[in-house]
Design a protein around this motif. Structure first.
Motif, mmCIF file in Angstrom:
data_model
loop_
_atom_site.group_PDB
_atom_site.id
_atom_site.type_symbol
_atom_site.label_atom_id
_atom_site.label_comp_id
_atom_site.label_asym_id
_atom_site.label_seq_id
_atom_site.Cartn_x
_atom_site.Cartn_y
_atom_site.Cartn_z
ATOM 1 N N ASP A 182 2.311 11.315 5.202
ATOM 2 C CA ASP A 182 1.121 11.154 5.232
ATOM 3 C C ASP A 182 0.153 10.014 4.558
ATOM 4 O OD1 ASP A 182 -2.019 11.337 5.979
ATOM 5 O OD2 ASP A 182 -2.082 13.080 4.625
ATOM 6 N N PHE A 183 1.145 8.501 5.350
ATOM 7 C CA PHE A 183 0.329 6.982 4.636
ATOM 8 C C PHE A 183 0.488 6.438 6.370
ATOM 9 C CE2 PHE A 183 5.205 7.509 5.044
ATOM 10 C CZ PHE A 183 5.442 6.921 6.024
ATOM 11 N N ILE A 184 0.104 5.345 5.739
ATOM 12 C CA ILE A 184 -0.656 4.268 6.758
ATOM 13 C C ILE A 184 0.367 3.019 6.291
ATOM 14 C CG2 ILE A 184 -3.064 3.018 7.709
ATOM 15 C CD1 ILE A 184 -4.130 4.807 7.131
ATOM 16 N N VAL A 185 0.885 2.221 6.961
ATOM 17 C CA VAL A 185 1.409 1.094 7.581
ATOM 18 C C VAL A 185 1.029 -0.306 7.576
ATOM 19 C CG1 VAL A 185 3.337 -0.185 7.838
ATOM 20 C CG2 VAL A 185 3.782 2.155 7.523
ATOM 21 N N ALA A 186 0.615 -1.297 6.949
ATOM 22 C CA ALA A 186 -0.355 -2.293 8.029
ATOM 23 C C ALA A 186 0.170 -2.729 8.558
ATOM 24 C CB ALA A 186 0.446 -3.587 5.951
ATOM 25 N N ASP A 187 -0.491 -2.975 9.367
ATOM 26 C CA ASP A 187 -0.062 -3.293 11.269
ATOM 27 C C ASP A 187 0.484 -4.723 11.618
ATOM 28 O OD1 ASP A 187 -2.712 -2.014 11.526
ATOM 29 O OD2 ASP A 187 -4.036 -3.662 11.900
ATOM 30 N N TYR A 188 0.578 -5.224 10.762
ATOM 31 C CA TYR A 188 1.836 -6.246 10.462
ATOM 32 C C TYR A 188 3.200 -5.821 10.264
ATOM 33 C CZ TYR A 188 1.225 -7.414 5.974
ATOM 34 O OH TYR A 188 2.016 -7.119 4.302
ATOM 35 N N ALA A 189 3.244 -4.850 9.585
ATOM 36 C CA ALA A 189 4.642 -4.356 9.241
ATOM 37 C C ALA A 189 4.477 -3.269 9.812
ATOM 38 C CB ALA A 189 4.812 -3.952 7.880
ATOM 39 N N THR A 200 9.368 -0.095 11.364
ATOM 40 C CA THR A 200 10.065 0.288 10.172
ATOM 41 C C THR A 200 10.328 1.076 9.639
ATOM 42 O OG1 THR A 200 8.646 -2.263 9.443
ATOM 43 C CG2 THR A 200 9.594 -0.876 8.138
ATOM 44 N N TYR A 201 9.286 2.207 9.137
ATOM 45 C CA TYR A 201 9.801 3.157 9.429
ATOM 46 C C TYR A 201 11.086 3.732 10.088
ATOM 47 C CZ TYR A 201 9.966 8.408 8.158
ATOM 48 O OH TYR A 201 10.319 9.737 8.747
ATOM 49 N N LEU A 236 13.610 2.797 11.375
ATOM 50 C CA LEU A 236 14.401 1.571 11.029
ATOM 51 C C LEU A 236 15.074 2.084 9.737
ATOM 52 C CD1 LEU A 236 17.013 -0.174 11.483
ATOM 53 C CD2 LEU A 236 14.915 -2.056 10.456
ATOM 54 N N LEU A 237 14.066 2.414 8.781
ATOM 55 C CA LEU A 237 14.491 2.677 7.600
ATOM 56 C C LEU A 237 15.505 4.362 7.372
ATOM 57 C CD1 LEU A 237 11.401 1.657 5.284
ATOM 58 C CD2 LEU A 237 14.272 0.681 5.235
ATOM 59 N N GLN A 238 14.397 5.164 7.742
ATOM 60 C CA GLN A 238 14.632 6.399 8.019
ATOM 61 C C GLN A 238 16.572 6.228 9.405
ATOM 62 O OE1 GLN A 238 13.969 9.422 7.276
ATOM 63 N NE2 GLN A 238 14.730 11.212 8.184
ATOM 64 N N ARG A 239 16.408 6.162 9.682
ATOM 65 C CA ARG A 239 17.888 5.721 11.105
ATOM 66 C C ARG A 239 19.034 5.471 9.723
ATOM 67 N NH1 ARG A 239 18.011 2.198 16.167
ATOM 68 N NH2 ARG A 239 16.243 3.889 15.699
ATOM 69 N N LEU A 240 18.813 4.564 8.144
ATOM 70 C CA LEU A 240 19.460 4.342 7.713
ATOM 71 C C LEU A 240 20.169 5.383 6.908
ATOM 72 C CD1 LEU A 240 18.296 0.413 6.298
ATOM 73 C CD2 LEU A 240 20.405 1.138 7.862
ATOM 74 N N ILE A 243 7.008 -0.934 1.493
ATOM 75 C CA ILE A 243 6.137 -1.174 3.010
ATOM 76 C C ILE A 243 4.607 -0.658 2.810
ATOM 77 C CG2 ILE A 243 5.698 0.433 4.977
ATOM 78 C CD1 ILE A 243 8.314 1.863 4.802
ATOM 79 N N PRO A 244 4.028 -2.354 2.952
ATOM 80 C CA PRO A 244 2.882 -3.194 3.287
ATOM 81 C C PRO A 244 1.963 -1.610 3.434
ATOM 82 C CG PRO A 244 4.256 -4.672 3.935
ATOM 83 C CD PRO A 244 5.272 -3.300 4.065
ATOM 84 N N GLY A 245 1.142 -1.635 2.682
ATOM 85 C CA GLY A 245 0.330 -0.597 3.473
ATOM 86 C C GLY A 245 0.238 0.290 2.772
#
Length: 284
Positions: A90-97, A143-144, A146-150, A227-229
């Motif tokens: 339950d989080f919000i990532v900045a649009d650019y990220a 982004t999330y 990819l990180l989860q995949r790693l 992660i921005p945001g």
């Protein structure tokens, strides 16, 4: 909200009488909006004069100073926490990220520079080849995701092993052996994230494992990515998932080897033997 009780016992037995130097203790969980300490008790034998401070990372550090010689050092920590991180997604990532790749803002780049230091060239080449089998630059990916995949790749392709000896394996060792401890997996994840241009740091703490709550456990380690945001978000490659309510952070650092729970010295010719017991249980 969930409540956990953490008991951490450490015993150093010496073959002869020694004088203890200052002991640096990283045992108090990191408080914040998602974690609150209900009670905390720290005891040592022999008795020590304890001074508290926050280090450069904001970790609570206790410095224990001893005046008596001894053949045994006992350090006991008992803590009850309230854990509010029950919805880790339950989080919000900045649009650019939202999608990778992206660039941090100039202000963030300056603050995050210590957490983006790349490994040496040989390790970078090794990790870039490893990442290529997980994600290719032509693929559009969040982004999330990819990180989860790693994290999931480390969990599914490498074998977890308990290592009692101190220190952290190098990335090359972990990949060549195909195995490692939680701290080894955390370092591998961290360095891979840095090769992607993102900021990452090491986290030491505890993990609540319901099936093992009555058994002697150990401390745990994972990594966080900025992660921005969303801010610093934890990923645990040992379980291949984002960090949630069962993870209890104690200390963070840009260096994997910099935050052992207990570190210190003694003067004398004795040899020492270390015994540690950790229990994490749900508390009602």
């Amino acid at each position: 909200m969930k409540r956990y009780k953490i008991i951490h016992r450490t015993y150093y037995n010496y073959t002869d009488t020694v004088m203890l130097g200052a002991q640096h203790l990283l045992l108090r969980p990191r408080e914040g909006h998602d974690l609150r300490i209900e009670s905390f008790e720290l005891k040592t034998s022999p008795d020590a004069k304890i001074y508290w401070h926050r280090d450069v990372e904001g970790n609570s550090v206790a410095i224990a100073n001893f005046s008596n010689s001894t053949q045994q050092l006992t350090i006991e920590s008992d803590v009850i926490i309230q854990q509010y991180n029950e919805s880790p997604l339950d989080f919000i990532v900045a649009d650019y990220a939202i999608n990778y790749p992206f660039s941090y803002s100039k202000g963030d780049l300056f603050s995050l520079s210590p957490y983006r230091v790349l490994p040496d060239q040989k390790t970078r080449e090794l990790l870039n080849n490893w990442i290529f089998n997980i994600w290719k630059s032509a693929e559009q990916v969040q982004t999330y995701t990819l990180l989860q995949r790693l994290a999931k790749t480390i969990y599914t392709t490498l074998t977890y092993k308990v290592r009692e000896e101190p220190g952290v394996q190098s990335v090359e060792q972990t990949l060549s052996l195909g195995s490692g401890s939680c701290r080894d997996f955390a370092l591998l994840f961290m360095e891979a994230v840095k090769c992607l241009g993102l900021a990452s740091r090491f986290v030491s703490g505890y993990l609540y494992a319901p099936l093992m709550s009555n058994q002697v456990g150990s401390t745990h380690a994972w990594a966080e990515v900025y992660i921005p945001g969303a801010g610093w978000k934890g990923f645990d490659p040992t379980i291949g998932d984002i960090v949630g309510t069962d993870h209890i952070p104690v200390a963070v650092s840009r260096l994997a080897e910099a935050v052992p729970p207990i570190s210190g010295s003694y003067a004398g010719f004795a040899k020492s033997k270390l015994d540690v017991g950790v229990w994490v249980s749900a508390y009602i």
